[in-house]
Design a protein around this motif. Sequence first.
Motif, mmCIF file in Angstrom:
data_model
loop_
_atom_site.group_PDB
_atom_site.id
_atom_site.type_symbol
_atom_site.label_atom_id
_atom_site.label_comp_id
_atom_site.label_asym_id
_atom_site.label_seq_id
_atom_site.Cartn_x
_atom_site.Cartn_y
_atom_site.Cartn_z
ATOM 1 N N PRO A 1 48.567 8.126 -26.311
ATOM 2 C CA PRO A 1 49.594 7.196 -26.781
ATOM 3 C C PRO A 1 49.172 6.379 -27.989
ATOM 4 N N ILE A 2 47.889 6.368 -28.341
ATOM 5 C CA ILE A 2 47.437 5.597 -29.495
ATOM 6 C C ILE A 2 48.059 6.130 -30.783
ATOM 7 N N THR A 3 48.379 7.411 -30.811
ATOM 8 C CA THR A 3 48.906 8.012 -32.033
ATOM 9 C C THR A 3 50.409 7.806 -32.188
ATOM 10 N N ILE A 4 51.037 7.111 -31.236
ATOM 11 C CA ILE A 4 52.497 6.956 -31.286
ATOM 12 C C ILE A 4 52.891 6.042 -32.436
ATOM 13 N N ALA B 1 56.801 16.263 -31.428
ATOM 14 C CA ALA B 1 57.762 15.962 -32.485
ATOM 15 C C ALA B 1 58.385 14.588 -32.267
ATOM 16 N N LEU B 2 58.604 14.232 -31.020
ATOM 17 C CA LEU B 2 59.195 12.933 -30.700
ATOM 18 C C LEU B 2 58.316 11.793 -31.198
ATOM 19 N N ALA B 3 57.005 11.957 -31.088
ATOM 20 C CA ALA B 3 56.071 10.908 -31.485
ATOM 21 C C ALA B 3 56.098 10.624 -32.976
ATOM 22 N N ARG B 4 56.648 11.537 -33.763
ATOM 23 C CA ARG B 4 56.702 11.335 -35.212
ATOM 24 C C ARG B 4 57.920 10.526 -35.643
ATOM 25 N N LEU B 5 58.855 10.267 -34.727
ATOM 26 C CA LEU B 5 60.050 9.477 -35.035
ATOM 27 C C LEU B 5 59.812 8.006 -34.705
ATOM 28 N N PRO B 6 60.592 7.095 -35.303
ATOM 29 C CA PRO B 6 60.495 5.682 -34.900
ATOM 30 C C PRO B 6 60.866 5.540 -33.423
ATOM 31 N N LEU B 7 60.021 4.881 -32.674
ATOM 32 C CA LEU B 7 60.227 4.727 -31.239
ATOM 33 C C LEU B 7 60.594 3.275 -30.948
ATOM 34 N N LEU B 8 61.800 3.051 -30.518
ATOM 35 C CA LEU B 8 62.303 1.707 -30.272
ATOM 36 C C LEU B 8 61.618 1.095 -29.055
ATOM 37 N N GLN B 9 61.187 -0.161 -29.179
ATOM 38 C CA GLN B 9 60.391 -0.811 -28.153
ATOM 39 C C GLN B 9 61.222 -1.819 -27.357
ATOM 40 N N GLN B 10 60.959 -1.888 -26.059
ATOM 41 C CA GLN B 10 61.566 -2.888 -25.190
ATOM 42 C C GLN B 10 60.524 -3.971 -24.947
ATOM 43 N N ALA B 11 60.768 -5.187 -25.477
ATOM 44 C CA ALA B 11 59.723 -6.208 -25.526
ATOM 45 C C ALA B 11 59.236 -6.643 -24.147
ATOM 46 N N THR B 12 60.125 -6.701 -23.160
ATOM 47 C CA THR B 12 59.707 -7.168 -21.842
ATOM 48 C C THR B 12 59.027 -6.078 -21.022
ATOM 49 N N ARG B 13 59.077 -4.834 -21.509
ATOM 50 C CA ARG B 13 58.381 -3.728 -20.838
ATOM 51 C C ARG B 13 57.665 -2.895 -21.904
ATOM 52 N N PRO B 14 56.600 -3.453 -22.473
ATOM 53 C CA PRO B 14 55.956 -2.842 -23.637
ATOM 54 C C PRO B 14 55.209 -1.551 -23.354
ATOM 55 N N ASN B 15 55.002 -1.198 -22.080
ATOM 56 C CA ASN B 15 54.194 -0.018 -21.754
ATOM 57 C C ASN B 15 55.020 1.237 -21.495
ATOM 58 N N LEU B 16 56.327 1.179 -21.704
ATOM 59 C CA LEU B 16 57.162 2.329 -21.366
ATOM 60 C C LEU B 16 56.779 3.569 -22.158
ATOM 61 N N TRP B 17 56.639 3.448 -23.467
ATOM 62 C CA TRP B 17 56.296 4.615 -24.286
ATOM 63 C C TRP B 17 54.882 5.117 -23.956
ATOM 64 N N TRP C 1 55.193 7.151 -20.917
ATOM 65 C CA TRP C 1 55.893 8.407 -21.212
ATOM 66 C C TRP C 1 54.932 9.453 -21.776
ATOM 67 N N PHE C 2 54.141 9.055 -22.783
ATOM 68 C CA PHE C 2 53.266 10.021 -23.435
ATOM 69 C C PHE C 2 52.032 10.341 -22.594
ATOM 70 N N LEU C 3 51.581 9.378 -21.805
ATOM 71 C CA LEU C 3 50.501 9.706 -20.876
ATOM 72 C C LEU C 3 50.962 10.736 -19.861
ATOM 73 N N ARG D 1 62.837 16.197 -20.896
ATOM 74 C CA ARG D 1 61.997 15.644 -19.845
ATOM 75 C C ARG D 1 62.521 14.280 -19.392
ATOM 76 N N SER D 2 62.145 13.836 -18.203
ATOM 77 C CA SER D 2 62.448 12.496 -17.710
ATOM 78 C C SER D 2 61.234 11.979 -16.958
ATOM 79 N N LEU D 3 61.232 10.684 -16.686
ATOM 80 C CA LEU D 3 60.088 10.058 -16.015
ATOM 81 C C LEU D 3 60.608 9.107 -14.946
ATOM 82 N N LEU D 4 60.301 9.396 -13.693
ATOM 83 C CA LEU D 4 60.727 8.554 -12.578
ATOM 84 C C LEU D 4 59.707 7.441 -12.383
#
Length: 297
Positions: A214-217, A187-203, A206-208, A262-265
């Motif tokens: 993650p391609i469907t995000i 359900a989270l993937a269907r919402l707009p996901l705000l991006q951090q430009a200097t760390r573009p791989n965060l999302w 997260w989904f991996l 959930r959280s991701l360390l």
Amino acid sequence: MIYPIMRHAYTPTLPELEAFTAAARSGSATQAAQGLGLTQSAISRSLSTLEARLGVALFHRVRRRLVLSDAGRALLRDAERILADLDQTALTVMSFGGHRDVLRLASLPTFGAVWLMPRLAEFAQVAPEVTFDMSTALGAVDFTTAPQDFAIHRGRPGLRARMLAEERLVTVAAPRLLPDGPLSDTALARLPLLQQATRPNLWRDWFLDAGLDPITIARGARFEQFGMVLAAARAGMGVALVPEVLIGEDLSAGTLARASARSLLTETPYVLSWPDRSEDIPAFRTFRDWICDFRLT
């Protein structure tokens, strides 16, 4: 043995640079003199001395007006920068007045504002004789060229780097986007996901970690710093994926809510690092030992 500092004969003096820039801006020795509170003859002498020192004509004298030559135009840009840098340096030094020790530090912008700043304020109560000259840096600082005494960034603890806090990523959004509480990753993937430009791989990470492709995000707006990402999340623009250390006040105030349980360390905590030279600064050693006593609850 202390060796004297040698000034080359061709290096302009400060009064010469001030006279030159004032005359260049006004086109008149008389107006330059009025602006600097000097006599017209003093300005003319400074300009003549400067031209003789450099061996070039800085002005063309055209009907009692001073018009910059090619050499003068080349000098003007750097002369104005030098004078502005001196002025800024003087103001910086003046701001340290009354304090015995000044520690220069660089920090990640949002982490510095949210996590570090309250601790600096508390340290001021412990050591009022110490003040700080703080700047921002998005990555590790090269202490061979940078003047900072220490830096706070993401990295690994080591000989001259101590861990301050782990980085655990969590998802948050404005409460109105989460009427039924935390969401599943699907359900989270269907919402707009705000991006951090200097760390573009965060999302992607997260989904991996959730076992999803993650391609469907769905993509959202992109921002340079976590502070901007959080501001966009508060405004309801989408879901933010941010370090947990940055959201305590928002969760308490109800301006943001957890979007997932959930959280991701991550593998790179926040660390305090410093160069060899800082070991000789008693105020730094005091602050380092004091700040490293903090641990997240």
